[in-house]
Design an enzyme around this catalytic site. Structure first.
Site, PDB file in Angstrom:
ATOM      1  N   SER A  14      -6.686   0.270  -2.609  1.00  0.00           N
ATOM      2  CA  SER A  14      -7.433  -0.748  -3.350  1.00  0.00           C
ATOM      3  C   SER A  14      -6.890  -0.880  -4.766  1.00  0.00           C
ATOM      4  CB  SER A  14      -8.918  -0.373  -3.383  1.00  0.00           C
ATOM      5  OG  SER A  14      -9.446  -0.475  -2.084  1.00  0.00           O
TER       6      SER A  14
ATOM      7  N   ASN B  29     -13.175  -5.219   2.013  1.00  0.00           N
ATOM      8  CA  ASN B  29     -14.263  -6.135   1.709  1.00  0.00           C
ATOM      9  C   ASN B  29     -14.985  -5.731   0.421  1.00  0.00           C
ATOM     10  OD1 ASN B  29     -13.417  -7.565   3.861  1.00  0.00           O
ATOM     11  ND2 ASN B  29     -15.300  -7.380   5.071  1.00  0.00           N
TER      12      ASN B  29
ATOM     13  N   ASN C  10     -33.663 -14.579  29.173  1.00  0.00           N
ATOM     14  CA  ASN C  10     -34.366 -13.667  28.268  1.00  0.00           C
ATOM     15  C   ASN C  10     -34.304 -14.213  26.839  1.00  0.00           C
ATOM     16  OD1 ASN C  10     -34.185 -11.401  26.241  1.00  0.00           O
ATOM     17  ND2 ASN C  10     -34.855 -10.254  28.048  1.00  0.00           N
TER      18      ASN C  10
ATOM     19  N   THR D  91       0.812  -1.222   0.000  1.00  0.00           N
ATOM     20  CA  THR D  91       0.000   0.000   0.000  1.00  0.00           C
ATOM     21  C   THR D  91       0.841   1.266   0.000  1.00  0.00           C
ATOM     22  OG1 THR D  91      -1.733  -1.156   1.185  1.00  0.00           O
ATOM     23  CG2 THR D  91      -1.751   1.236   1.358  1.00  0.00           C
ATOM     24  N   GLU D  92       0.368   2.275  -0.731  1.00  0.00           N
ATOM     25  CA  GLU D  92       1.034   3.583  -0.733  1.00  0.00           C
ATOM     26  C   GLU D  92      -0.005   4.652  -0.440  1.00  0.00           C
ATOM     27  OE1 GLU D  92       3.006   4.031  -4.477  1.00  0.00           O
ATOM     28  OE2 GLU D  92       4.375   2.353  -4.083  1.00  0.00           O
TER      29      GLU D  92
ATOM     30  N   ASN E 267      -3.668 -14.269  -0.906  1.00  0.00           N
ATOM     31  CA  ASN E 267      -4.666 -15.344  -0.793  1.00  0.00           C
ATOM     32  C   ASN E 267      -4.556 -16.001   0.582  1.00  0.00           C
ATOM     33  OD1 ASN E 267      -5.796 -15.093  -3.334  1.00  0.00           O
ATOM     34  ND2 ASN E 267      -4.338 -16.499  -4.294  1.00  0.00           N
ATOM     35  N   GLY E 268      -3.333 -16.357   0.932  1.00  0.00           N
ATOM     36  CA  GLY E 268      -3.102 -16.964   2.242  1.00  0.00           C
ATOM     37  C   GLY E 268      -3.318 -15.956   3.348  1.00  0.00           C
TER      38      GLY E 268
ATOM     39  N   GLU F 235      -5.701  -6.022   3.795  1.00  0.00           N
ATOM     40  CA  GLU F 235      -5.476  -7.223   2.972  1.00  0.00           C
ATOM     41  C   GLU F 235      -6.506  -7.292   1.857  1.00  0.00           C
ATOM     42  OE1 GLU F 235      -3.686 -10.559   4.290  1.00  0.00           O
ATOM     43  OE2 GLU F 235      -2.690  -9.596   5.971  1.00  0.00           O
TER      44      GLU F 235
END
Lengths: 407, 133
Positions: free
Chosen positions: A159, A393, A304, A153-154, A266-267, A390
């Site tokens: 993304s 989502n 409850n 990432t920068e 992936n891992g 990573e």
């Protein structure tokens, strides 16, 4: 027994020893595992209970990077779980790895998440590095004598990772690196940096992967970020100013870097999802205990029906998420074509569901859930970021859609 | 305290046969000149004994902190051979017929509900009626 803050030792002992005789617990994470996997899980759970849980609050509060504890974990083989044994790894499967990180995460989610990033980096060097590079870096990384960071990432590319700008200009038998990376877990405290940089033209095919060591002239770090969670690992920008790196430190071929980064992820996605599972499991146990202890309107909260139903939903989603993660781990291990998509689905589903579970567990604690004296809030804060890093989502949805609509 | 019959007798019987001192349920062991100081976990708390050597000690779970198994060792354990030996191969001759005969094996009776009383006098009376006093 898990000595989370707010849970006395006696209570904690009861919590983790899920009842064995006669009563089957539907959320037991050892169900369906081989004898050997149950042994791995047991070691990891014991380690989490004794070495991590008692400290997780302090590590969060004081922002301590628990180097000695992680080294103890590495001595048990947790430093390079799916790395080949000839360079010090444990040579286990992706499913074994998922089980282990899920278990460790019950002790401290943030620290376990860092360990999973470290494991991902060692695997990348193990798999794509030259023999010299493997021998040079992997043994000391597997033992956690040295720690690693993954730099993709920068500031300008999150993304849209393939648009990264950090450049690596070829000069004789070296590369000269210029640019910066953002949000690097472990950055500044770790020793080995696996860096995705541009050696060629624009887009993914122009990206290569280089390994740098701390102390390389021109390698510096930004300020330590102040975060909502993941406080047991420092996060910093990593800055390259004319850093000279030998060509031999390249993983794979020029132009293969993006591919390597994605394979690592992936891992990594399974591992992060597994960390979410552990946090959610711990939170469900804490919520269950609280419901039996806390009384209002003359009765334990556990009487409850709304709360019973809520707990049941949490448990159901936990098991669903766990199955998705383990299924994806199996697919990745087998090298199946759908593995990347399954890893994305598992990461998407598990991180979303587990955050909700942790958050609902906090709600069940009422006002106490909001106090730092109780562990549940830390699980909530620590897993929140799993929905972001990573691969957000949202990006996970892109990957699944691509798989569905391709061809 | 064997996990099959829970008899808690092997160490004690061994000490008697050898006529050696015994320190059972040891939770702390300190070697001294010619002897050993043993802290024992007993029902009432802790008992500390000094024993001449040689002695027989049995370990309580609090004696040591077990090491964690490492992942490589767990994998190796799977491949270790499991050798089954008979008593005669070890030089022993089990008594025939066996000295121990199981007459009956049953679960303890299911726990009965209790009874609330108003005061201490009723409590004492109730205990007396049940033959507990």
């Amino acid at each position: 027994a898990m000595a989370w803050r707010g849970a006395s030792r006696a209570v904690a002992r009861r919590l983790l020893r899920l009842p064995r005789r006669g009563i089957a617990s539907c959320i037991d994470p050892s169900v369906g595992l081989t004898e050997e996997q149950k042994e791995f899980q047991k070691v990891a759970l014991d380690f989490a209970a004794k070495e991590m849980a008692p400290h997780m609050a302090e590590w969060d509060e004081k922002e301590i990077f628990p180097v000695e504890t992680m080294r103890k974990a590495a001595q048990l083989g947790f430093g390079g779980i799916y790395v080949k044994p000839d360079v010090g790894g444990s040579g286990l499967t992706r499913l074994d790895t998922s089980i282990i990180f899920e278990a460790l995460s019950t002790g401290c989610t943030s620290t376990t998440a860092y360990m999973s990033i470290h494991n991902m980096c060692v695997w990348m060097i193990d798999t794509f590095g030259s023999e010299d590079l493997r021998q040079k870096f992997c043994p000391s990384l597997c033992s956690m004598e040295k720690f690693a960071s993954y730099c993709l990432t920068e500031p300008g590319s999150g993304s849209d990772a393939a648009s990264l700008l950090t450049s690596a200009q070829r000069k004789g038998d070296t590369y000269v690196l210029n640019g910066s990376k953002a949000f690097i877990s472990g950055g500044g405290d770790t020793d080995v940096y696996v860096v995705m940089c541009r050696t060629g033209g624009p887009g993914p095919k122009g990206i290569s992967c280089l390994v740098l060591e701390k102390g390389t002239p021109g390698l510096s770090f930004g300020k330590k970020e102040k975060k909502v969670g993941w406080n047991s690992q420092p996060t910093r920008a990593v800055i390259f100013e004319d850093c000279v790196v030998p060509v031999g430190n390249r993983l794979g071929d020029e132009g293969q870097g993006f591919n390597i980064a994605m394979k690592g992820l992936n891992g990594g996605r399974i591992n992060i999802a597994s960390c979410s599972l552990g946090a959610a499991h711990a939170s469900v146990l804490l919520a269950r205990e609280h419901l039996t202890v806390r009384k209002q309107f003359g009765e334990p909260l556990a009487n409850n029906q709304y709360l019973q139903f809520r707990l049941a939903e949490m448990a159901t989603r936990l098991v669903a998420a766990r199955l998705m993660v383990r299924n994806a781990a199996q697919a990745l291990q087998e090298g199946r074509e759908d593995a990347a998509a399954l890893c994305s689905m598992a990461k998407l589903f598990a991180t979303d569901e587990c955050f909700t579970i942790c958050n609902q567990a906090l709600q069940m604690h009422g006002g106490y859930g909001y106090l730092k004296d109780y562990a549940v809030q830390q699980f909530v804060r620590d897993v929140r970021v799993h929905q972001i890093l990573e691969g957000t989502n949202e990006v996970m949805r892109m990957m699944v859609a691509r798989n569905l609509l391709q061809g | 305290q064997a996990i099959d019959d829970d008899c808690n007798q092997t160490g004690q019987i061994l000490a008697a046969i050898l006529d050696w001192p015994q320190g059972t349920f040891a939770s702390r062991v300190t070697l001294e000149q010619g002897g050993v100081v043993v802290e024992r976990e007993v029902d009432g708390g802790l008992e500390t004994l000094r024993l001449r050597l040689p002695a027989v000690l049995t370990a309580d779970l609090r004696l040591n902190e077990p090491r964690y198994a490492t992942l490589p060792n767990i994998m190796k354990a799977k491949k270790k051979p499991l050798e089954i030996l008979s008593a005669s191969e070890l030089g022993g001759v089990p008594p025939s017929p066996p000295r121990l005969k199981v007459l009956k094996l049953e679960e303890p009776p299911a726990r009965q509900g209790g009874q609330k009383v108003q005061d201490v006098v009723s409590l004492v009376e109730g205990l007396r009626q049940r033959g507990s006093l």
